[in-house]
Scaffold this active site. Structure first.
Site, PDB file in Angstrom:
ATOM      1  N   ILE A  93      32.492  26.870  53.020  1.00 62.39           N
ATOM      2  CA  ILE A  93      32.201  28.244  53.470  1.00 62.39           C
ATOM      3  C   ILE A  93      31.987  28.244  54.987  1.00 62.39           C
ATOM      4  O   ILE A  93      31.092  27.586  55.509  1.00 62.39           O
ATOM      5  CB  ILE A  93      30.932  28.790  52.777  1.00 62.39           C
ATOM      6  CG1 ILE A  93      31.129  28.912  51.263  1.00 62.39           C
ATOM      7  CG2 ILE A  93      30.507  30.128  53.405  1.00 62.39           C
ATOM      8  CD1 ILE A  93      32.024  30.041  50.808  1.00 62.39           C
TER       9      ILE A  93
ATOM     10  N   GLY B 173      19.766  17.167  54.024  1.00 58.96           N
ATOM     11  CA  GLY B 173      18.644  16.271  54.253  1.00 58.96           C
ATOM     12  C   GLY B 173      18.479  15.889  55.710  1.00 58.96           C
ATOM     13  O   GLY B 173      19.311  16.223  56.557  1.00 58.96           O
TER      14      GLY B 173
ATOM     15  N   LYS C  74      23.713  20.921  40.527  1.00 57.94           N
ATOM     16  CA  LYS C  74      24.571  21.011  41.727  1.00 57.94           C
ATOM     17  C   LYS C  74      25.581  19.873  41.727  1.00 57.94           C
ATOM     18  O   LYS C  74      25.214  18.705  41.593  1.00 57.94           O
ATOM     19  CB  LYS C  74      23.701  20.926  42.989  1.00 57.94           C
ATOM     20  CG  LYS C  74      24.479  20.936  44.302  1.00 57.94           C
ATOM     21  CD  LYS C  74      23.555  21.068  45.491  1.00 57.94           C
ATOM     22  CE  LYS C  74      24.311  21.128  46.803  1.00 57.94           C
ATOM     23  NZ  LYS C  74      24.745  19.806  47.279  1.00 57.94           N
TER      24      LYS C  74
ATOM     25  N   THR D 215      20.816  17.629  41.982  1.00 54.57           N
ATOM     26  CA  THR D 215      22.132  17.215  42.491  1.00 54.57           C
ATOM     27  C   THR D 215      22.677  16.071  41.656  1.00 54.57           C
ATOM     28  O   THR D 215      22.037  15.022  41.522  1.00 54.57           O
ATOM     29  CB  THR D 215      22.021  16.812  43.973  1.00 54.57           C
ATOM     30  OG1 THR D 215      21.592  17.962  44.709  1.00 54.57           O
ATOM     31  CG2 THR D 215      23.361  16.336  44.518  1.00 54.57           C
TER      32      THR D 215
ATOM     33  N   ARG E 225      31.792  14.803  50.796  1.00 51.89           N
ATOM     34  CA  ARG E 225      31.055  13.620  51.271  1.00 51.89           C
ATOM     35  C   ARG E 225      30.929  12.530  50.224  1.00 51.89           C
ATOM     36  O   ARG E 225      30.426  11.462  50.505  1.00 51.89           O
ATOM     37  CB  ARG E 225      29.644  14.046  51.707  1.00 51.89           C
ATOM     38  CG  ARG E 225      29.638  15.040  52.841  1.00 51.89           C
ATOM     39  CD  ARG E 225      28.287  15.703  53.003  1.00 51.89           C
ATOM     40  NE  ARG E 225      27.248  14.837  53.542  1.00 51.89           N
ATOM     41  CZ  ARG E 225      27.112  14.514  54.820  1.00 51.89           C
ATOM     42  NH1 ARG E 225      27.975  14.966  55.700  1.00 51.89           N
ATOM     43  NH2 ARG E 225      26.134  13.733  55.227  1.00 51.89           N
TER      44      ARG E 225
ATOM     45  N   HIS F 259      29.939  18.526  47.425  1.00 50.24           N
ATOM     46  CA  HIS F 259      29.032  17.961  48.432  1.00 50.24           C
ATOM     47  C   HIS F 259      29.706  17.948  49.812  1.00 50.24           C
ATOM     48  O   HIS F 259      29.507  17.051  50.625  1.00 50.24           O
ATOM     49  CB  HIS F 259      28.642  16.537  48.020  1.00 50.24           C
ATOM     50  CG  HIS F 259      27.253  16.110  48.401  1.00 50.24           C
ATOM     51  ND1 HIS F 259      26.259  15.897  47.496  1.00 50.24           N
ATOM     52  CD2 HIS F 259      26.693  15.817  49.609  1.00 50.24           C
ATOM     53  CE1 HIS F 259      25.153  15.487  48.116  1.00 50.24           C
ATOM     54  NE2 HIS F 259      25.391  15.442  49.398  1.00 50.24           N
TER      55      HIS F 259
ATOM     56  N   SER G 185      15.981  19.982  50.810  1.00 52.39           N
ATOM     57  CA  SER G 185      16.413  18.704  50.237  1.00 52.39           C
ATOM     58  C   SER G 185      15.224  17.819  49.886  1.00 52.39           C
ATOM     59  O   SER G 185      14.191  17.852  50.550  1.00 52.39           O
ATOM     60  CB  SER G 185      17.291  17.979  51.260  1.00 52.39           C
ATOM     61  OG  SER G 185      17.484  16.634  50.871  1.00 52.39           O
TER      62      SER G 185
ATOM     63  N   TYR H 168      16.868  15.128  44.220  1.00 51.80           N
ATOM     64  CA  TYR H 168      17.662  13.931  43.937  1.00 51.80           C
ATOM     65  C   TYR H 168      16.921  13.234  42.812  1.00 51.80           C
ATOM     66  O   TYR H 168      15.792  12.783  42.986  1.00 51.80           O
ATOM     67  CB  TYR H 168      17.764  13.032  45.180  1.00 51.80           C
ATOM     68  CG  TYR H 168      18.909  13.421  46.091  1.00 51.80           C
ATOM     69  CD1 TYR H 168      20.201  13.592  45.598  1.00 51.80           C
ATOM     70  CD2 TYR H 168      18.697  13.600  47.453  1.00 51.80           C
ATOM     71  CE1 TYR H 168      21.248  13.947  46.435  1.00 51.80           C
ATOM     72  CE2 TYR H 168      19.747  13.961  48.300  1.00 51.80           C
ATOM     73  CZ  TYR H 168      21.015  14.124  47.774  1.00 51.80           C
ATOM     74  OH  TYR H 168      22.048  14.480  48.592  1.00 51.80           O
TER      75      TYR H 168
END
Ligand code: FNR
Length: 385
Positions: free
Chosen positions: A316, A99, A258, A176, A285, A282, A126, A150
């Protein structure tokens, strides 16, 4: 497609005295971003929940798995293409939803979308993007694109966002699940830094009729009122598995959950008719101390047994990481922080360099390990140490 050739493009440009503007190594890239960004944006991107133990665990998990290469395989022709969420991809890599990209670069998601489209991989936009989803779609042209939702407190708002996404050519919705609240993030707390409160990252809301309808005046005329309404509808703390159907009925796009880490949740996603899941924490986070995303992957893969597509993110950084995630059951990975540093330091060119670098690294790692197609990547190519 010969992704490995990118290194020769670079070496040949070197003969003319041109060297890449950004470092190829992830830690060096992050260090450069640390030099160039203010504390607020840098901490927002780099940081994680609480002690950041899970941020570190995501990367340590990759180090515990090792590739065992095979020799004397014809690797002249390699195919990295895959089929995921009903779509053909040129490689098993897409950009994760991140985001509020305006905090690192003024062109934000528009630059990211252009870079992804120029390489031919999907990006995921996002909900809290800095640019409206229609503007980003236009920048992407024919490039593949997915939309991340979201899950808002008002189902009409979810329906409107998903409708707009479909109209603008996004071909999947990623819901998510791991962000019903914002985590305790010390770097952001120390600087009292939350860009949404000054109106950054609200573009999809302030351009949405369902969002703006109850507001007396436009967001430009009364930002505070818009931010207040956003804070009220942004996240849905009450959502449960039983509510998924209400979301599902508002879009016919493939739907992906997700933030799935537990095998039982992965099963439930399959039982609820989802098209895919992203095994993700995430990027460390949200829940400090939670399992590394890679450590969660094998059990999840066993639980869904091919019934839906497994995507993966969190940690990754290199081609070898992609090989390991695919070996343990993912079909495609999402790249997160690395491309955000590319954006911060070089805009569209920076994102492209990071993405092409990762694809070259992946192609070379596979080739020299004796793997010429993604079908070769299964648990037997790895040893746990
Ligand atoms: C994210 N991520 C995220 N995820 C999501 O579903 N919606 C979002 O808006 C955001 N925003 C966001 C901002 C920033 C700055 C970061 C770093 C991450 C999570 C993202 O999609 C992905 O899961 C992680 O970035 C993966 O971790 P790594 O690989 O970046 O460490």
């Amino acid at each position: 497609m010969d992704f490995a050739n990118y290194q020769y493009e670079i070496y040949f440009q070197g003969l003319a005295g041109v060297v890449p503007e950004l470092p190829a190594n992830y830690d060096d890239l992050e260090a450069r971003a640390r030099e160039e960004l203010d504390d607020g944006p840098f901490g927002y991107v780099a940081g994680g929940a609480s002690s950041e133990d899970t941020v570190a665990a995501n990367r340590e998990a990759f180090r515990r798995w090792r590739i065992v290469p095979r020799m004397l395989v014809d690797i002249d022709v390699r195919d990295l293409s895959t089929h995921v969420l009903g779509q053909d991809l040129i490689a098993p890599v897409a950009l994760a939803p991140v985001g509020v990209q305006s905090i690192v670069h003024p062109e934000a998601e528009v630059a990211t979308a252009r870079a992804a489209a120029s390489v031919g991989i999907p990006f995921t936009l996002s909900t809290v993007s800095s640019k409206p989803l229609e503007e980003v779609a236009e920048a992407a042209g024919d490039g593949p694109r997915w939309f991340q939702l979201y899950w808002p407190g008002e189902v009409e708002l979810a329906a409107s966002l998903m409708r707009r996404a479909k109209d603008a050519g996004y071909t999947a919705v990623f819901v998510t699940l791991d962000t019903k609240m914002l985590a305790w993030r010390p770097r952001d707390i120390d600087g009292a830094y939350l860009p949404f409160l000054v109106g950054e990252g609200l573009a999809n809301y302030t351009t949405d009729p369902v969002f703006t309808d109850p507001l007396d005046v436009s967001a430009e005329d009364d930002l505070q009122a818009a931010v207040l309404r956003w804070a009220q509808v942004f996240l849905n703390k009450k959502a449960t598995w039983g509510d998924l159907a209400s979301l599902r009925e508002h879009t016919d796009l493939p739907m992906v959950l997700k933030g799935v880490l537990h095998p039982d949740d992965a099963r439930r996603a399959a039982d609820h008719g989802m098209d895919g899941i992203v095994v993700s924490n995430h990027g460390g986070r949200q829940v400090d101390g939670e399992i590394a995303s890679l450590d969660a992957l094998p059990d999840v893969a066993a639980a869904v047994d091919g019934e839906l597509d497994i995507l993966f993110d969190s940690g990754i950084r290199t081609g070898a990481d992609v090989v390991k995630a695919l070996g343990l059951g993912a079909k495609t990975v999402l790249l997160g922080r690395p491309y955000v540093w590319g954006l911060a330091l070089g805009g569209e060119d920076g994102v492209r360099h990071v993405v092409r670098g990762l694809l070259a690294d992946l192609d070379l790692t596979m080739a020299m390990s004796g793997f010429t197609s993604l079908d070769d990547l299964e648990p037997g190519i790895l040893r746990r140490i």
